[in-house]
Design a protein around this motif. Structure first.
Motif, PDB file in Angstrom:
ATOM      1  N   GLN A  50       0.843  -1.305  -0.031  1.00 34.04           N
ATOM      2  CA  GLN A  50      -0.020   0.047  -0.165  1.00 34.04           C
ATOM      3  C   GLN A  50       0.802   1.108   0.109  1.00 34.04           C
ATOM      4  N   PHE A  51       0.274   2.251  -0.244  1.00 35.59           N
ATOM      5  CA  PHE A  51       1.041   3.738  -0.598  1.00 35.59           C
ATOM      6  C   PHE A  51       0.204   4.761   0.485  1.00 35.59           C
ATOM      7  N   MET A  52       0.857   5.729   0.684  1.00 37.23           N
ATOM      8  CA  MET A  52       0.461   6.790   1.275  1.00 37.23           C
ATOM      9  C   MET A  52       0.570   8.206   0.279  1.00 37.23           C
ATOM     10  N   GLU A  61       1.852  17.346  -3.081  1.00 36.70           N
ATOM     11  CA  GLU A  61       1.622  15.957  -2.464  1.00 36.70           C
ATOM     12  C   GLU A  61       1.938  14.796  -3.435  1.00 36.70           C
ATOM     13  N   VAL A  62       2.634  13.700  -2.964  1.00 39.87           N
ATOM     14  CA  VAL A  62       2.866  12.701  -3.953  1.00 39.87           C
ATOM     15  C   VAL A  62       2.642  11.520  -3.270  1.00 39.87           C
ATOM     16  N   PRO A  63       2.289  10.286  -4.216  1.00 41.96           N
ATOM     17  CA  PRO A  63       1.870   9.041  -3.577  1.00 41.96           C
ATOM     18  C   PRO A  63       3.528   8.501  -3.562  1.00 41.96           C
ATOM     19  N   ILE A  64       3.607   7.549  -2.279  1.00 38.30           N
ATOM     20  CA  ILE A  64       4.807   7.097  -1.996  1.00 38.30           C
ATOM     21  C   ILE A  64       4.368   5.841  -1.403  1.00 38.30           C
ATOM     22  N   SER A  65       5.082   4.722  -1.532  1.00 36.09           N
ATOM     23  CA  SER A  65       4.842   3.334  -1.055  1.00 36.09           C
ATOM     24  C   SER A  65       5.456   3.445   0.512  1.00 36.09           C
ATOM     25  N   ILE A  66       4.830   2.337   1.132  1.00 35.86           N
ATOM     26  CA  ILE A  66       5.184   2.434   2.514  1.00 35.86           C
ATOM     27  C   ILE A  66       6.571   1.308   2.452  1.00 35.86           C
ATOM     28  N   HIS A  78       9.096   5.363   4.621  1.00 36.86           N
ATOM     29  CA  HIS A  78       8.994   5.659   3.539  1.00 36.86           C
ATOM     30  C   HIS A  78      10.477   5.752   2.860  1.00 36.86           C
ATOM     31  N   THR A  79      10.635   5.254   1.765  1.00 40.21           N
ATOM     32  CA  THR A  79      11.888   5.645   1.227  1.00 40.21           C
ATOM     33  C   THR A  79      11.758   6.279  -0.213  1.00 40.21           C
ATOM     34  N   ILE A  80      12.372   7.373  -0.366  1.00 38.17           N
ATOM     35  CA  ILE A  80      12.077   8.425  -1.510  1.00 38.17           C
ATOM     36  C   ILE A  80      13.296   8.885  -2.414  1.00 38.17           C
ATOM     37  N   ARG A  81      13.196   8.664  -3.554  1.00 41.00           N
ATOM     38  CA  ARG A  81      14.129   9.091  -4.389  1.00 41.00           C
ATOM     39  C   ARG A  81      13.658  10.696  -4.988  1.00 41.00           C
ATOM     40  N   ALA A  82      14.521  11.738  -4.244  1.00 42.79           N
ATOM     41  CA  ALA A  82      14.366  13.162  -4.924  1.00 42.79           C
ATOM     42  C   ALA A  82      14.733  13.124  -6.291  1.00 42.79           C
ATOM     43  N   VAL A  83      13.501  13.500  -6.987  1.00 42.82           N
ATOM     44  CA  VAL A  83      13.491  13.724  -8.396  1.00 42.82           C
ATOM     45  C   VAL A  83      12.857  14.736  -8.987  1.00 42.82           C
ATOM     46  N   GLY A  84      12.075  15.728  -8.029  1.00 39.32           N
ATOM     47  CA  GLY A  84      11.299  16.872  -8.410  1.00 39.32           C
ATOM     48  C   GLY A  84      11.013  17.709  -7.240  1.00 39.32           C
ATOM     49  N   ALA A  85      10.184  18.447  -7.553  1.00 39.54           N
ATOM     50  CA  ALA A  85       9.733  19.559  -6.545  1.00 39.54           C
ATOM     51  C   ALA A  85       9.163  18.921  -5.243  1.00 39.54           C
ATOM     52  N   VAL A  86       8.334  18.031  -5.120  1.00 40.45           N
ATOM     53  CA  VAL A  86       7.752  17.593  -3.768  1.00 40.45           C
ATOM     54  C   VAL A  86       9.025  16.535  -3.347  1.00 40.45           C
ATOM     55  N   THR A  87       9.434  15.685  -3.984  1.00 43.27           N
ATOM     56  CA  THR A  87      10.367  14.712  -3.360  1.00 43.27           C
ATOM     57  C   THR A  87      11.627  15.570  -3.101  1.00 43.27           C
ATOM     58  N   ASN A  88      11.955  16.564  -3.754  1.00 45.21           N
ATOM     59  CA  ASN A  88      13.496  17.485  -3.239  1.00 45.21           C
ATOM     60  C   ASN A  88      12.868  18.050  -1.744  1.00 45.21           C
ATOM     61  N   GLY A 125      15.992  -1.265  -8.625  1.00 45.71           N
ATOM     62  CA  GLY A 125      16.202   0.065  -8.129  1.00 45.71           C
ATOM     63  C   GLY A 125      15.331   0.449  -6.899  1.00 45.71           C
ATOM     64  N   ILE A 126      14.695   1.595  -6.831  1.00 45.22           N
ATOM     65  CA  ILE A 126      13.874   1.952  -5.964  1.00 45.22           C
ATOM     66  C   ILE A 126      12.709   0.987  -5.481  1.00 45.22           C
ATOM     67  N   GLY A 127      12.355   0.208  -6.518  1.00 47.26           N
ATOM     68  CA  GLY A 127      11.479  -1.008  -6.540  1.00 47.26           C
ATOM     69  C   GLY A 127      11.612  -1.796  -5.190  1.00 47.26           C
ATOM     70  N   LEU A 241       2.208  -0.925 -10.117  1.00 50.01           N
ATOM     71  CA  LEU A 241       2.452   0.062 -11.352  1.00 50.01           C
ATOM     72  C   LEU A 241       2.260   1.822 -10.486  1.00 50.01           C
ATOM     73  N   GLU A 242       3.076   2.415 -11.198  1.00 48.79           N
ATOM     74  CA  GLU A 242       2.928   4.091 -10.874  1.00 48.79           C
ATOM     75  C   GLU A 242       2.541   4.544 -11.950  1.00 48.79           C
ATOM     76  N   ARG A 243       1.476   5.235 -11.408  1.00 50.27           N
ATOM     77  CA  ARG A 243       0.995   6.346 -12.410  1.00 50.27           C
ATOM     78  C   ARG A 243       0.507   7.620 -11.711  1.00 50.27           C
ATOM     79  N   ASN A 244       0.652   8.822 -12.405  1.00 49.61           N
ATOM     80  CA  ASN A 244       0.098   9.932 -11.761  1.00 49.61           C
ATOM     81  C   ASN A 244      -1.214  10.085 -11.030  1.00 49.61           C
TER      82      ASN A 244
HETATM   83  C1  LIG Z   1       1.616   4.084  -5.935  1.00 48.85           C
HETATM   84  C2  LIG Z   1       3.031   4.830  -6.243  1.00 48.85           C
HETATM   85  C3  LIG Z   1       4.106   4.706  -5.134  1.00 48.85           C
HETATM   86  C4  LIG Z   1       5.211   5.369  -5.281  1.00 48.85           C
HETATM   87  N1  LIG Z   1       6.108   4.850  -4.461  1.00 48.85           N
HETATM   88  C5  LIG Z   1       7.377   5.735  -4.466  1.00 48.85           C
HETATM   89  C6  LIG Z   1       8.526   5.296  -3.528  1.00 48.85           C
HETATM   90  O1  LIG Z   1       8.316   4.420  -2.558  1.00 48.85           O
HETATM   91  N2  LIG Z   1       9.394   5.956  -3.522  1.00 48.85           N
HETATM   92  C7  LIG Z   1       9.762   6.800  -4.537  1.00 48.85           C
HETATM   93  O2  LIG Z   1      10.714   7.523  -4.338  1.00 48.85           O
HETATM   94  N3  LIG Z   1       8.880   7.215  -5.202  1.00 48.85           N
HETATM   95  C8  LIG Z   1       7.658   6.601  -5.553  1.00 48.85           C
HETATM   96  N4  LIG Z   1       6.580   6.951  -6.297  1.00 48.85           N
HETATM   97  C9  LIG Z   1       7.010   8.028  -7.209  1.00 48.85           C
HETATM   98  C10 LIG Z   1       6.690   9.250  -6.874  1.00 48.85           C
HETATM   99  O3  LIG Z   1       5.263   9.497  -6.467  1.00 48.85           O
HETATM  100  C11 LIG Z   1       7.094  10.504  -7.828  1.00 48.85           C
HETATM  101  O4  LIG Z   1       8.639  10.422  -7.821  1.00 48.85           O
HETATM  102  C12 LIG Z   1       6.797  11.722  -7.509  1.00 48.85           C
HETATM  103  O5  LIG Z   1       5.370  11.991  -7.576  1.00 48.85           O
HETATM  104  C13 LIG Z   1       7.486  12.928  -7.788  1.00 48.85           C
HETATM  105  O6  LIG Z   1       7.021  14.325  -7.542  1.00 48.85           O
HETATM  106  P1  LIG Z   1       7.838  15.400  -7.740  1.00 48.85           P
HETATM  107  O7  LIG Z   1       7.206  16.489  -7.454  1.00 48.85           O
HETATM  108  O8  LIG Z   1       8.976  15.138  -6.713  1.00 48.85           O
HETATM  109  O9  LIG Z   1       8.568  15.367  -9.133  1.00 48.85           O
HETATM  110  P2  LIG Z   1       7.952  16.097 -10.473  1.00 48.85           P
HETATM  111  O10 LIG Z   1       8.300  17.886 -10.328  1.00 48.85           O
HETATM  112  O11 LIG Z   1       6.480  15.741 -10.502  1.00 48.85           O
HETATM  113  O12 LIG Z   1       8.713  15.708 -11.681  1.00 48.85           O
HETATM  114  C14 LIG Z   1      10.174  16.068 -12.009  1.00 48.85           C
HETATM  115  C15 LIG Z   1      10.925  15.294 -12.899  1.00 48.85           C
HETATM  116  O13 LIG Z   1      11.096  13.973 -12.418  1.00 48.85           O
HETATM  117  C16 LIG Z   1      10.370  13.132 -13.358  1.00 48.85           C
HETATM  118  N5  LIG Z   1       9.809  11.953 -12.496  1.00 48.85           N
HETATM  119  C17 LIG Z   1       8.692  11.954 -11.744  1.00 48.85           C
HETATM  120  N6  LIG Z   1       8.319  10.776 -11.130  1.00 48.85           N
HETATM  121  C18 LIG Z   1       9.691  10.116 -11.308  1.00 48.85           C
HETATM  122  C19 LIG Z   1      10.072   8.735 -11.053  1.00 48.85           C
HETATM  123  N7  LIG Z   1       9.545   7.936 -10.200  1.00 48.85           N
HETATM  124  N8  LIG Z   1      11.445   8.320 -11.396  1.00 48.85           N
HETATM  125  C20 LIG Z   1      12.187   9.322 -11.986  1.00 48.85           C
HETATM  126  N9  LIG Z   1      11.965  10.403 -12.560  1.00 48.85           N
HETATM  127  C21 LIG Z   1      10.603  10.808 -12.396  1.00 48.85           C
HETATM  128  C22 LIG Z   1       9.361  13.795 -14.021  1.00 48.85           C
HETATM  129  O14 LIG Z   1       9.267  13.051 -15.314  1.00 48.85           O
HETATM  130  C23 LIG Z   1       9.981  15.131 -14.031  1.00 48.85           C
HETATM  131  O15 LIG Z   1      10.943  15.170 -15.190  1.00 48.85           O
HETATM  132  C24 LIG Z   1       5.410   6.198  -6.089  1.00 48.85           C
HETATM  133  C25 LIG Z   1       4.424   6.501  -7.245  1.00 48.85           C
HETATM  134  C26 LIG Z   1       3.083   5.956  -7.068  1.00 48.85           C
HETATM  135  C27 LIG Z   1       2.239   6.063  -7.920  1.00 48.85           C
END
Ligand SMILES: Cc1cc2nc3c(=O)[nH]c(=O)nc-3n(C[C@H](O)[C@H](O)[C@H](O)COP(=O)(O)OP(=O)(O)OC[C@H]3O[C@@H](n4cnc5c(N)ncnc54)[C@H](O)[C@@H]3O)c2cc1C
Ligand code: FES
Length: 283
Positions: A50-52, A61-66, A78-88, A125-127, A241-244
């Motif tokens: 499940q996720f939060m 707000e972003v979905p992140i798995s537990i 939660h384990t999170i990879r910083a990829v964008g605005a919220v995760t950073n 990876g982060i899977g 599966l990860e979707r927006n």
């Molecule tokens: C059900 C579910 C569970 C998830 N569990 C986890 C988890 O346990 N840990 C975790 O770190 N993330 C997880 N994610 C992914 C996480 O939700 C996204 O990384 C996050 O929404 C990105 O938001 P942001 O605002 O930081 O980045 P945005 O500003 O939305 O994106 C910035 C840039 O990063 C890219 N990007 C976005 N998501 C990813 C990604 N997953 N990988 C690589 N590049 C990406 C975008 O294409 C964009 O270029 C999960 C997603 C779902 C749907």
């Protein structure tokens, strides 16, 4: 068994405040945080997979798995990879900081179906984060399962998550743990390359095996193909599966995948139900 439901039934969209109690840097861009409720309300029990929804106040707000231990509902991990605005923004949190949390949401791994048979876990990876609660639960109830195998691949040795725990798992006689990296490093003496050759080393009864697969979609497709060629039916291979996602409660449709809303019908689904759509280049 009924799945754990969002703690705030009155308004499932309202985040509850949680406080960071620990932060661990896993890799250069990935970290694990432990959280506890800032109020005196109930703990959050959850099912593996499940996720939060995590709300960095003022950012989004972003979905992140537990990724924690299902037997410890007092602590949310939660384990999170910083990829964008919220995760950073989440990556900048330290002990004592507060964030908004709602959930848990979604359908998790088929732990009940897996009981009594062999289990193959494949993560890329982060899977490894979304499957760690399933591994923890199986280790806690080890007698309920026959063979348990874990195959884990990452880009480099430095990108491997939970390195101490990986060593502990490898040291156990009741687990078959195989780890590989895409790119070698001088200190690395293990396997190099993709995960599929490692699956071929595993011993399992394909008619009585549940596969738990989480990672990049291309990896999940290749792994599912490989498992099917070993005789595991698509209906016994589960992928996450990860979707927006926006609402996470089945209202907004952002997470639609075919006829399913992945926030409530997933994120864990049997491969048999998504194989055709995953094979398409663009959705
Ligand atoms: C059900 C579910 C569970 C998830 N569990 C986890 C988890 O346990 N840990 C975790 O770190 N993330 C997880 N994610 C992914 C996480 O939700 C996204 O990384 C996050 O929404 C990105 O938001 P942001 O605002 O930081 O980045 P945005 O500003 O939305 O994106 C910035 C840039 O990063 C890219 N990007 C976005 N998501 C990813 C990604 N997953 N990988 C690589 N590049 C990406 C975008 O294409 C964009 O270029 C999960 C997603 C779902 C749907
Ligand atoms: S995220 Fe809104 S319906 Fe799934």
């Amino acid at each position: 068994m009924a799945l754990p439901q969002p703690a705030l039934i009155a308004d499932p969209m309202l985040p509850r405040s949680f406080t960071v109690t620990e932060r661990v840097a896993e890799t250069e861009d990935t970290f694990t945080i432990d959280l506890e409720p800032s109020d005196s309300g109930p703990d959050l029990s959850f099912a593996p997979g499940q996720f939060m929804m995590m709300y960095a106040y003022g950012v989004g707000e972003v979905p992140i798995s537990i990724s924690g231990d299902p037997s410890r509902p007092d602590t949310l991990t939660h384990t999170i990879r910083a990829v964008g605005a919220v995760t950073n923004a989440l990556s900048e949190l330290g002990v004592g900081d507060e964030i908004g949390i709602r959930g848990p949401y979604g359908v998790g791994w088929p732990m009940g179906r897996a009981e009594g048979g062999d289990v193959v876990v494949v993560a890329g990876g982060i899977g490894l984060a979304p499957v760690r609660p399933a591994i923890r639960q199986m280790l806690a109830d080890r007698d309920e399962y026959r063979s348990v195998s874990i195959v884990y691949g990452s880009r480099t040795p430095d990108d491997l998550l939970y390195q101490d725990e990986l060593h502990e798992w490898k040291a156990r006689f009741d687990l078959n743990v195989q780890v590989t990296v895409d790119r070698d490093a001088p200190s690395w003496t293990g396997d190099v390359g993709v995960v599929t050759p490692l699956i071929n080393r595993l011993d399992f009864d394909p008619g009585h095996t549940i596969a738990i697969v989480c990672g990049p979609e291309i990896m999940m497709r290749v792994v599912a193909k490989d498992l099917r060629s070993r005789g595991v039916p698509s209906s016994d291979i589960y992928v996450s599966l990860e979707r927006n996602m926006k609402c996470a409660v089945g209202f907004c449709g952002h997470c639609q995948f075919g006829s399913a809303f992945l926030c409530k019908d997933g994120p864990v689904v049997p491969y048999a139900t998504v194989a055709d759509r995953l094979a398409m280049e663009q959705l």
